[in-house]
Design a protein around this motif. Structure first.
Motif, mmCIF file in Angstrom:
data_model
loop_
_atom_site.group_PDB
_atom_site.id
_atom_site.type_symbol
_atom_site.label_atom_id
_atom_site.label_comp_id
_atom_site.label_asym_id
_atom_site.label_seq_id
_atom_site.Cartn_x
_atom_site.Cartn_y
_atom_site.Cartn_z
ATOM 1 N N TYR A 35 0.767 -1.257 0.075
ATOM 2 C CA TYR A 35 -0.052 0.032 -0.052
ATOM 3 C C TYR A 35 0.700 1.152 -0.025
ATOM 4 O O TYR A 35 1.878 1.456 0.687
ATOM 5 N N ASP A 36 0.424 2.134 -0.550
ATOM 6 C CA ASP A 36 0.937 3.589 -0.755
ATOM 7 C C ASP A 36 0.154 4.455 0.169
ATOM 8 O O ASP A 36 -0.963 4.649 0.124
ATOM 9 N N LEU A 37 0.680 4.879 1.311
ATOM 10 C CA LEU A 37 0.324 5.612 2.255
ATOM 11 C C LEU A 37 0.951 7.062 2.096
ATOM 12 O O LEU A 37 1.861 7.183 2.591
ATOM 13 N N ARG A 38 0.008 7.977 1.552
ATOM 14 C CA ARG A 38 0.816 9.112 1.058
ATOM 15 C C ARG A 38 0.133 10.162 1.628
ATOM 16 O O ARG A 38 -0.773 10.622 1.894
ATOM 17 N N LEU A 39 1.095 10.936 2.478
ATOM 18 C CA LEU A 39 0.969 12.226 3.321
ATOM 19 C C LEU A 39 0.905 13.402 2.635
ATOM 20 O O LEU A 39 0.346 14.219 2.975
ATOM 21 N N ALA A 40 1.780 13.507 1.810
ATOM 22 C CA ALA A 40 1.955 14.696 0.892
ATOM 23 C C ALA A 40 1.819 14.961 -0.347
ATOM 24 O O ALA A 40 2.046 13.924 -1.007
ATOM 25 N N GLN A 41 1.634 16.006 -0.995
ATOM 26 C CA GLN A 41 1.140 15.841 -2.433
ATOM 27 C C GLN A 41 2.498 15.883 -2.836
ATOM 28 O O GLN A 41 3.254 16.855 -2.876
ATOM 29 N N PRO A 42 2.705 14.909 -4.050
ATOM 30 C CA PRO A 42 3.831 14.537 -4.817
ATOM 31 C C PRO A 42 3.959 16.094 -5.555
ATOM 32 O O PRO A 42 3.193 16.782 -6.237
ATOM 33 N N ASN A 43 5.533 16.502 -5.658
ATOM 34 C CA ASN A 43 6.120 17.483 -6.121
ATOM 35 C C ASN A 43 5.542 18.954 -5.911
ATOM 36 O O ASN A 43 6.027 19.964 -6.463
ATOM 37 N N ARG A 44 4.960 19.070 -4.586
ATOM 38 C CA ARG A 44 4.438 20.294 -4.143
ATOM 39 C C ARG A 44 4.810 20.294 -2.757
ATOM 40 O O ARG A 44 5.281 21.388 -2.222
ATOM 41 N N GLU A 45 5.177 19.395 -1.954
ATOM 42 C CA GLU A 45 5.727 19.317 -0.794
ATOM 43 C C GLU A 45 6.172 17.978 -0.141
ATOM 44 O O GLU A 45 6.093 16.833 -0.836
ATOM 45 N N ALA A 46 6.991 17.970 0.771
ATOM 46 C CA ALA A 46 7.789 16.859 1.079
ATOM 47 C C ALA A 46 8.139 16.870 2.862
ATOM 48 O O ALA A 46 8.114 17.856 3.119
ATOM 49 N N LEU A 47 7.876 15.861 3.383
ATOM 50 C CA LEU A 47 8.212 15.676 4.762
ATOM 51 C C LEU A 47 9.494 15.989 5.070
ATOM 52 O O LEU A 47 10.534 15.323 4.492
ATOM 53 N N PRO A 48 9.903 16.826 6.145
ATOM 54 C CA PRO A 48 11.267 17.048 6.538
ATOM 55 C C PRO A 48 11.869 15.588 6.986
ATOM 56 O O PRO A 48 11.225 14.757 7.537
ATOM 57 N N THR A 49 13.073 15.182 7.021
ATOM 58 C CA THR A 49 13.589 13.958 7.393
ATOM 59 C C THR A 49 13.444 13.636 8.766
ATOM 60 O O THR A 49 13.102 12.376 9.006
#
Length: 155
Positions: A35-49
């Motif tokens: 399963y792909d559990l996606r939190l952030a919109q691709p290519n618009r935001e990313a979670l800090p490490t």
């Protein structure tokens, strides 16, 4: 190079946050689902490490509390979510419910991050519990949904 499922997903046509069945494989004696559990919109935001790393540690335990058969939870290199591998069949709705409950557990978590010591973790200094909680809250407020796979159109 072998085909990679996520490279055929049209990342411009999905709407995070979501749960998506990314693969199912029949094995002797059972089925494994990814399963792909996606939190952030691709290519618009990313979670800090640090937040992503802490979510990985917390969700690894909390998802197992709510969903039997969890094999693995791994962060995506693009830092927009996680891949969850489970003994199946489970179904997107059950995964969504377990994921939402696990995110609520993250919000309620107090104290140390499990497995975040020098001896237990390969990058123990890179954790951010407040950041992990902020992302959990953001996702829960936005509302999780089931996302269908949107394949890339032929060029």
């Amino acid at each position: 190079m072998a085909e990679v499922e996520s490279f055929s997903l049209d990342h411009t046509k999905v709407k995070a946050p979501y749960v998506r069945l990314a693969g199912r494989k029949a094995l002797a004696g059972g089925v494994v689902e990814k399963y792909d559990l996606r939190l952030a919109q691709p290519n618009r935001e990313a979670l800090p490490t640090g937040a992503l790393h802490t979510l990985e540690h917390l969700l690894a335990g909390y998802l197992r509390d709510h969903l039997p058969g969890v094999i693995d939870l791994s962060p995506m290199g693009c830092r927009t979510g996680f891949y969850l591998v489970v003994e199946g069949p489970v179904g997107e709705e059950k995964v969504l419910e377990a994921f939402a409950q696990a995110l609520k557990d993250v919000l309620a978590h107090e104290g140390e991050v499990p497995g975040a010591s020098f001896r237990e973790c390969g990058n123990y200094r890179d954790h951010d519990l407040p950041g992990a909680k902020a992302w959990a809250e953001k996702v829960l407020k936005a509302g999780l949904r089931v996302q269908a796979t949107v394949p890339l159109e032929a060029r």
